[in-house]
Design a protein around this motif. Sequence first.
Motif, mmCIF file in Angstrom:
data_model
loop_
_atom_site.group_PDB
_atom_site.id
_atom_site.type_symbol
_atom_site.label_atom_id
_atom_site.label_comp_id
_atom_site.label_asym_id
_atom_site.label_seq_id
_atom_site.Cartn_x
_atom_site.Cartn_y
_atom_site.Cartn_z
ATOM 1 N N ILE A 1 1.072 -1.049 -0.039
ATOM 2 C CA ILE A 1 0.148 0.088 0.121
ATOM 3 C C ILE A 1 0.805 1.267 -0.217
ATOM 4 O O ILE A 1 0.667 2.136 -1.021
ATOM 5 C CB ILE A 1 -0.974 -0.012 1.344
ATOM 6 C CG1 ILE A 1 -2.131 -0.992 1.161
ATOM 7 C CG2 ILE A 1 -1.676 1.293 1.267
ATOM 8 C CD1 ILE A 1 -3.085 -1.189 2.391
ATOM 9 N N ALA A 2 1.924 1.291 0.940
ATOM 10 C CA ALA A 2 2.656 2.423 0.797
ATOM 11 C C ALA A 2 3.438 2.695 -0.297
ATOM 12 O O ALA A 2 3.638 4.058 -0.725
ATOM 13 C CB ALA A 2 3.720 2.306 2.152
ATOM 14 N N ALA A 3 3.744 1.581 -1.010
ATOM 15 C CA ALA A 3 4.492 2.045 -2.267
ATOM 16 C C ALA A 3 3.597 1.982 -3.580
ATOM 17 O O ALA A 3 3.985 2.377 -4.437
ATOM 18 C CB ALA A 3 5.274 0.676 -2.519
ATOM 19 N N GLY A 4 2.300 2.138 -3.283
ATOM 20 C CA GLY A 4 1.445 2.410 -4.242
ATOM 21 C C GLY A 4 0.812 1.430 -5.128
ATOM 22 O O GLY A 4 0.377 1.713 -6.165
ATOM 23 N N ALA A 5 0.775 0.198 -4.392
ATOM 24 C CA ALA A 5 0.165 -0.936 -5.077
ATOM 25 C C ALA A 5 -1.188 -1.094 -5.560
ATOM 26 O O ALA A 5 -1.974 -0.255 -4.662
ATOM 27 C CB ALA A 5 0.785 -2.232 -4.746
#
Length: 322
Positions: free
Chosen positions: A183-187
Amino acid sequence: MRSLSDYTLMVEEAIASRPYASMKPEGLYAPVAYGWQKGGKRIRPVLLLMAAEAFGGRPEDFIKPALGIEMFHNFTLLHDDVMDRSDLRRGRPTVHRKWDENTAILSGDTMLTLATELVADVPDNALRRVLDAFNRMAVEVYEGQRLDMDFESCGEVSVEDYLDMIEKKTSALLGASAKIGAIAAGASEEDCGLIYEYGVKLGLAFQIQDDYLDMFGDPATFGKPIGGDVNNGKKAFMLVSMLERGGSGAEALREAMDIPAGDLRVSAVRGIYKRAGMPELCRSAIERYSRESLKALRKSSLPEQAREPLERLVAKLIDRRK
């Protein structure tokens, strides 16, 4: 490409840099530092960093949420050790033995708040989803611990119920670690769901391996006394599997569990397990859940090169000795 040891070193260096050991009041923060700075496999924070990098993030940008996941894990251990009355953790006295139970409870509460603060250090556009994943995971862990406690006083527990318990108590945290990194990496939502499933299935394999090591591991490397689950009346994988089978083996196991807690009970149960092929059953289950973990990972949009560290992690965990 980073190795597993590279990620672990990042986590260890970050943990060593935190100031808890020198913070006041010492009686609150010294147990916090003691509880998380020494040892442990660091699987959960490493998994978060690996997932973040696999989906295009820089691990260096997500150290704080990784530390938050590790802090949460160690908070649960402090409280678990009080509830289980465990004397050793990672080869050292548990916090409630080194200090006292009240200290373990209060310092554990502090660790939960610190964990939440650290996990929340993510980009604003990911914050709500990260906290939702973290809070849902936390509740599942508490549900799993409650079930684990309830099982101690149950006559028998089905394998299905046992797997439901460890999916909440152990697997949910590994799944959330991977999902929060993604989530934090934008997946995408789909990829976040698949990486969560990867972590959950890995967690099932991990816990069954832990159950195996509790009976057949080397105490010098396992970090706690062999047979702890048997002596504490825990419903672990081999025990519930044998009882569900029924027959003479189940009856022999019930009789062995009536032996007073100690080396004699552990030795008797170990012999019964060996004769019934329980170690082989464990290995079969570990391999099955490992395959399911890899299947979920390979359904994601990640290219092979990005998946490789996560695949190596599965291989490492199912072959561990501690």
